[in-house]
Design an enzyme around this catalytic site. Structure first.
Site, mmCIF file in Angstrom:
data_model
loop_
_atom_site.group_PDB
_atom_site.id
_atom_site.type_symbol
_atom_site.label_atom_id
_atom_site.label_comp_id
_atom_site.label_asym_id
_atom_site.label_seq_id
_atom_site.Cartn_x
_atom_site.Cartn_y
_atom_site.Cartn_z
ATOM 1 N N HIS B 213 -6.156 12.003 8.152
ATOM 2 C CA HIS B 213 -7.459 12.272 8.764
ATOM 3 C C HIS B 213 -8.016 13.645 8.397
ATOM 4 C CE1 HIS B 213 -7.542 8.852 11.933
ATOM 5 N NE2 HIS B 213 -7.077 8.459 10.769
ATOM 6 N N SER B 217 -9.623 8.720 3.972
ATOM 7 C CA SER B 217 -9.041 7.829 2.981
ATOM 8 C C SER B 217 -9.579 8.126 1.593
ATOM 9 C CB SER B 217 -9.370 6.375 3.325
ATOM 10 O OG SER B 217 -8.750 6.009 4.527
ATOM 11 N N LYS B 241 -12.369 -5.282 9.384
ATOM 12 C CA LYS B 241 -11.788 -5.602 8.081
ATOM 13 C C LYS B 241 -10.255 -5.628 8.189
ATOM 14 C CE LYS B 241 -12.572 -4.774 3.225
ATOM 15 N NZ LYS B 241 -13.621 -4.428 2.274
ATOM 16 N N ASP B 242 -9.691 -4.691 8.993
ATOM 17 C CA ASP B 242 -8.242 -4.711 9.199
ATOM 18 C C ASP B 242 -7.818 -5.963 9.957
ATOM 19 O OD1 ASP B 242 -7.755 -2.360 7.872
ATOM 20 O OD2 ASP B 242 -7.886 -1.100 9.651
ATOM 21 N N GLU B 285 20.142 -6.428 0.545
ATOM 22 C CA GLU B 285 18.898 -7.123 0.853
ATOM 23 C C GLU B 285 17.947 -7.003 -0.336
ATOM 24 O OE1 GLU B 285 19.118 -9.194 3.324
ATOM 25 O OE2 GLU B 285 17.845 -8.304 4.854
#
Lengths: 251, 419
Positions: B213, B217, B241-242, B285
């Site tokens: 922040h 972004s 959108k998320d 894994e």
């Protein structure tokens, strides 16, 4: 980036199985009733499979994670389960005198094991440990197909293979030499429902039973899964519509 | 920030004394976000969601789990069979762990593609690599807890790596084990740390977000927003959108959990741990396989360990290896080719890590390992000097406007919405 990433992911999906394939042994692929998103267990087959386990496998193989009460899943009612449990002897105690004692089984008991410990099991089987079967259908790659193929996979060894004492030749077993003698030949048990007890039928029934033992919540899982996937599919559509509506004024 | 914008008197009373509502309001409406973020920018939120799912299901699982070598395997089977919906909680925890890594790997490669690690976001990137390291430690210890064959042997192989460290190696391994082999003390401390680490991760995530922040972004074009015309508020635009990404993520997770719950696991982990019987192939894994391939590519133990950790260490210094002033690969034609080669290389390493270390696989592992380091240590520094980049747009709005004018764009353009 997104466009290429999707192409990349799709090509992985296409190439992946081709690279993963190529195991040494050929498994018989069967269309199990529990396959697919709507798959369920075949109760009649499981009951027959349980009979095969009791009369053939249970001499050597334990199923220590299965309790008698779990057999309700196979379609038995409460009194049948009580009667079944009572046929087994279970060690309990200590009692008020500090002694261990033997009593008849109750539905809450786990299935008693044929041997008191692993060493006794090895001693009784020429040094090989018969594995516990509670989870066997999940503890092997392609569990159900593998178990079926193994059960019907006993063959005469090819002339160029020497089979040592105490070992047996099996098509499906990795390395082809297995310490377990052929357990099923056909007509090893007499089915109460009159089904012909061929080796194929018995092997399939036993596999059905073992798959249930390994994954007893399979039916609930798939039933809930269908509802969840339907719900989330609607959620995906609604969120796309909402997003487009909100973004309509951005440009 | 005044509290007067809130209608509710209770909210106003609280906010005057403890300005949490102002803070939230600030993040929701005042925090400017470039308006051209595509769906690749969903994966940060999805990683946070994965962490939340892991913590919630993990806390519930811990209520029925017993960290003891004699009871751990049975405790997990109890959860699967007797605990109400225990199977669902466990399968969510198992599969969400894999999804967490998928999401984070995409998040990392998105950062690589769009140059999100470049100034002024170097610390943001480094904190991300720290989170990735913590995740790997957490996942590794979590995989030990069911105490199956792969749990035990995976723990044995990986902890033994530390014995390669000169002088203190053996002492470190004894410390990790709490004894002289992987045994009950190992399981206990792994359980304790497995419970602790997610909260450490959550703490670093907070720092990651604070750093994010500070400058906001990055975006697909990689140039800074030049003014309000280039940005929109986080809510409702990016919350919605998320939401699309979250919905798709949950749908895919549900398909895995309910229909293919064991597809990403190893069958051997349904066999109780047996210190006297080594599995035919010990594989970690799937999300560790690329690093496992690098480890095994080196014939020397210490060298392998150094290279494996080096593969992550190189990410820490990435902002100073790639010195090109242009962030986004969209304007770096050569970098773009090498980016896709690196992705193919990483997947190839993952494939090779799952194969036995013999014959052609060893040779290929060495080539792929060499390429990985070549990419970061040689190609990127050279590209920063010699690459001719395409001209950058003047502002974020400029290409956005020109894109939206050609509404009937070419095929597939909708996949990369740059609205």
């Amino acid at each position: 980036m997104i466009r290429y990433l999707i192409v990349f992911a799709l090509s992985l999906f296409l190439i992946g199985p081709a690279l993963a394939a190529g195991g040494a042994v050929e498994l018989t692929k069967r269309d199990w009733s529990f396959n697919g998103p709507f798959g369920t267990f075949d109760k009649a087959a499981m009951q027959r499979g349980f009979q095969v386990y009791r009369e053939v496998c249970a001499g050597c193989h334990s199923m220590k994670y299965i309790a008698f009460r779990n057999f309700a899943d196979l379609g038995y009612n409460e009194s049948e389960i009580k009667a079944l449990a009572a046929e087994y002897e279970v060690e309990d105690g200590p009692n008020d005198d500090g002694e261990m004692f033997i009593r008849a089984g109750i539905p809450a008991d786990r299935m008693p094991s044929p041997y008191p410990n692993d060493n006794a099991a090895r001693a009784g089987n020429g040094g090989a440990l018969p594995p516990d079967l509670s989870l066997i259908a999940k503890a092997r790659a392609n569990g159900p197909d593998y178990l079926y193929s193994l059960l019907v996979g006993y063959k005469d060894a090819p002339s160029d293979t020497s089979v040592p004492d105490g070992m047996y030749y099996n098509n499906a077993y990795s390395g082809n030499l297995i310490a377990m003698p052929q357990p099923l030949y056909g007509d090893d048990v007499t089915y109460a429902d009159g089904t012909t007890a061929s080796i194929e039928v018995m092997s399939a029934d036993l596999t059905q039973f073992l798959m249930w033992a390994a994954e007893p919540k399979l039916e609930a899982r798939k039933r809930i899964g269908v509802a969840v996937v339907f719900f989330l599919s609607v959620f995906v559509i609604l969120s796309i519509l909402a997003k487009r509506r909100v973004w309509a004024d951005v440009h | 920030m005044s509290a007067e914008k809130f209608q509710n008197p209770v909210v106003r009373w609280i906010d005057h004394r403890l300005p949490i509502f102002s803070m939230l309001d600030h993040e929701k409406y005042d925090y400017p976000v470039p308006k051209n973020l595509n769906y690749m920018w969903n994966f940060g939120v999805l990683a946070g969601l994965s962490l939340a799912i892991m913590i919630i299901t993990g806390i519930v699982l811990a209520m029925s789990y017993t960290a003891h070598v004699d009871y751990a395997f049975e405790a997990v089977e109890r959860i699967m069979r007797d605990v109400n919906h225990g199977w669902m909680i466990r399968y969510i925890h198992m599969n969400a762990a894999s999804f967490f890594f998928i999401v984070v790997y995409i998040h990392i490669f998105r950062g690589l593609y769009y140059g999100s690690y470049k100034a002024p976001r170097e610390l943001l990137w480094i904190l991300g690599v720290v989170i990735f390291l913590l995740m790997m430690a957490t996942a590794f210890m979590g995989y030990v807890l069911p105490w199956g064959q792969m749990s035990f042997w995976g723990a044995t192989v990986i902890t033994n790596l530390f014995s390669a460290i000169p002088v203190v190696g053996d002492s470190i391994v004894t410390l990790l084990w709490g004894g002289f082999s992987v045994d009950n003390p190992t399981l206990n401390r792994f359980f304790s740390l497995h419970y602790l680490m997610p909260f450490v991760i959550a703490g670093v995530v907070v720092l990651h977000i604070i750093a994010l922040h500070r400058f906001g972004s990055n975006n697909p074009i990689g140039i800074d927003a030049s003014g309000p015309q280039d940005t929109i508020s986080f809510h409702p635009y990016y919350t919605m959108k998320d939401m699309v990404g979250i919905a798709v993520f949950l749908l895919l997770l549900a398909i895995a959990v309910f229909f293919f719950p064991n597809a990403m696991g190893h069958p051997d982990n349904y066999i109780p741990a047996n210190p006297l019987q080594t599995p035919a192939h010990i594989v970690p894994e799937w999300y560790f396989l690329p690093f496992y391939a690098i480890l095994r590519a080196v014939p020397d133990k210490l060298g392998g360990v150094l290279l494996m950790f080096g593969a992550i260490a190189v990410l820490f210094v990435l902002p100073w290896l790639d010195r090109s002033p242009v962030r986004s690969a969209r304007f770096r034609p050569l970098f773009r080719i090498f980016f896709w080669l690196l992705l193919i290389d990483a997947v190839a390493l993952g494939y090779l890590g799952g194969k036995p270390a013999e014959g052609i696989y060893v040779v290929l592992s060495r080539i792929a390992t060499a390429w990985y380091f070549l990419h970061f240590l040689v190609i990127l520094p050279l590209l920063s000097v010699f690459e001719t980049t395409k001209p950058l747009p003047k502002s974020i709005s400029e290409p956005v406007l020109s894109r939206s004018k050609s509404a009937n764009a070419p095929l597939g353009a909708g996949l990369e919405p740059a609205e």
